[in-house]
Motif scaffolding. Sequence first.
Motif, PDB file in Angstrom:
ATOM      1  N   GLN A  69       0.850  -1.175   0.000  1.00 47.95           N
ATOM      2  CA  GLN A  69       0.000   0.000   0.000  1.00 47.95           C
ATOM      3  C   GLN A  69       0.898   1.241   0.000  1.00 47.95           C
ATOM      4  O   GLN A  69       2.011   1.211   0.537  1.00 47.95           O
ATOM      5  CB  GLN A  69      -0.912   0.026   1.238  1.00 47.95           C
ATOM      6  N   GLY A  70       0.387   2.321  -0.586  1.00 48.46           N
ATOM      7  CA  GLY A  70       1.173   3.540  -0.618  1.00 48.46           C
ATOM      8  C   GLY A  70       0.527   4.603  -1.481  1.00 48.46           C
ATOM      9  O   GLY A  70      -0.666   4.521  -1.802  1.00 48.46           O
ATOM     10  N   ASP A  71       1.314   5.601  -1.879  1.00 49.35           N
ATOM     11  CA  ASP A  71       0.808   6.745  -2.641  1.00 49.35           C
ATOM     12  C   ASP A  71       1.205   6.650  -4.111  1.00 49.35           C
ATOM     13  O   ASP A  71       2.314   6.228  -4.445  1.00 49.35           O
ATOM     14  CB  ASP A  71       1.354   8.053  -2.075  1.00 49.35           C
ATOM     15  N   LEU A  72       0.290   7.080  -4.973  1.00 47.21           N
ATOM     16  CA  LEU A  72       0.553   7.199  -6.401  1.00 47.21           C
ATOM     17  C   LEU A  72       0.664   8.678  -6.757  1.00 47.21           C
ATOM     18  O   LEU A  72      -0.142   9.491  -6.302  1.00 47.21           O
ATOM     19  CB  LEU A  72      -0.578   6.584  -7.216  1.00 47.21           C
ATOM     20  N   THR A  73       1.642   9.009  -7.580  1.00 46.99           N
ATOM     21  CA  THR A  73       1.786  10.363  -8.111  1.00 46.99           C
ATOM     22  C   THR A  73       2.231  10.264  -9.564  1.00 46.99           C
ATOM     23  O   THR A  73       2.739   9.219 -10.008  1.00 46.99           O
ATOM     24  CB  THR A  73       2.828  11.183  -7.336  1.00 46.99           C
ATOM     25  N   GLY A  74       2.060  11.343 -10.305  1.00 47.89           N
ATOM     26  CA  GLY A  74       2.530  11.397 -11.677  1.00 47.89           C
ATOM     27  C   GLY A  74       3.694  12.353 -11.790  1.00 47.89           C
ATOM     28  O   GLY A  74       3.689  13.441 -11.198  1.00 47.89           O
ATOM     29  N   ALA A  75       4.737  11.957 -12.547  1.00 43.38           N
ATOM     30  CA  ALA A  75       5.902  12.823 -12.729  1.00 43.38           C
ATOM     31  C   ALA A  75       6.658  12.396 -13.973  1.00 43.38           C
ATOM     32  O   ALA A  75       6.893  11.202 -14.190  1.00 43.38           O
ATOM     33  CB  ALA A  75       6.826  12.752 -11.506  1.00 43.38           C
ATOM     34  N   GLY A  76       7.019  13.370 -14.803  1.00 37.85           N
ATOM     35  CA  GLY A  76       7.861  13.094 -15.967  1.00 37.85           C
ATOM     36  C   GLY A  76       7.296  12.083 -16.929  1.00 37.85           C
ATOM     37  O   GLY A  76       8.041  11.289 -17.503  1.00 37.85           O
ATOM     38  N   GLY A  77       5.980  12.086 -17.101  1.00 32.25           N
ATOM     39  CA  GLY A  77       5.367  11.148 -18.029  1.00 32.25           C
ATOM     40  C   GLY A  77       5.228   9.745 -17.491  1.00 32.25           C
ATOM     41  O   GLY A  77       4.962   8.810 -18.248  1.00 32.25           O
TER      42      GLY A  77
END
Length: 226
Positions: A40-48
């Motif tokens: 379990q954890g966090d999703l983020t978007g970065a650099g495509g």
Amino acid sequence: MSAARCALVFAVLPLFAGCGMLASSPETPKVSTVGMLRMQGDLTGAGGQLLFQPCNEQRRYVVKDRDNTGILQEATSLAGADGKVFADLRGTFAASKAANSDGQLDLHQLYRVERPANACGDMNFKRLTLHANGNGPAWNVNVSGKGMVVERDGQPPLALPYVEEQMPDGRFSISTEANNQRIELWVAPQRCVDSVNGSVQHLSAELRINGQTQRGCGYYGGSRDD
């Protein structure tokens, strides 16, 4: 669309066109979970790229959606003010030379996606085999090896023994006739959206008490290896 959702979409825009929604994904043979980890954890978007950061860790993994779980769309719809969402998933974690990451996650199973809260600090998760909940009125069921606890709005919690019955199509039921009540929780492997908080879970659920049915969603707890 909020600024947070826009940020997540555009951060991973090259991936968006190739992803399918969980609800419309074609059926595929069941993949062996040998060698996979549930985290379990966090999703983020970065650099495509879509990045996954496990709870209480600094490492970040580039997500490759191997089984077309639709994780990008699910995450985009729930992104918080900081562009993050909480995810509960299973896959293979491996070292990678990808820039700005510590490895690669080959994703095979998405259990739930929800808005960031305190899910990483859920002390009950590891001992549960199943969690289910619904609304209107609110209800909540937690199942473990020690029994099931049924909570309903305006009612005292019920701690009860249970019997589990598996069906050929992946459905199963948790039932009890203790305390002079017939209580059944029917669960099916089907994408489900919580009508109040918008969280996406991998199971649909029906709670039946003395002939009355309430619908909701659910997910496997940490002590169930499915």
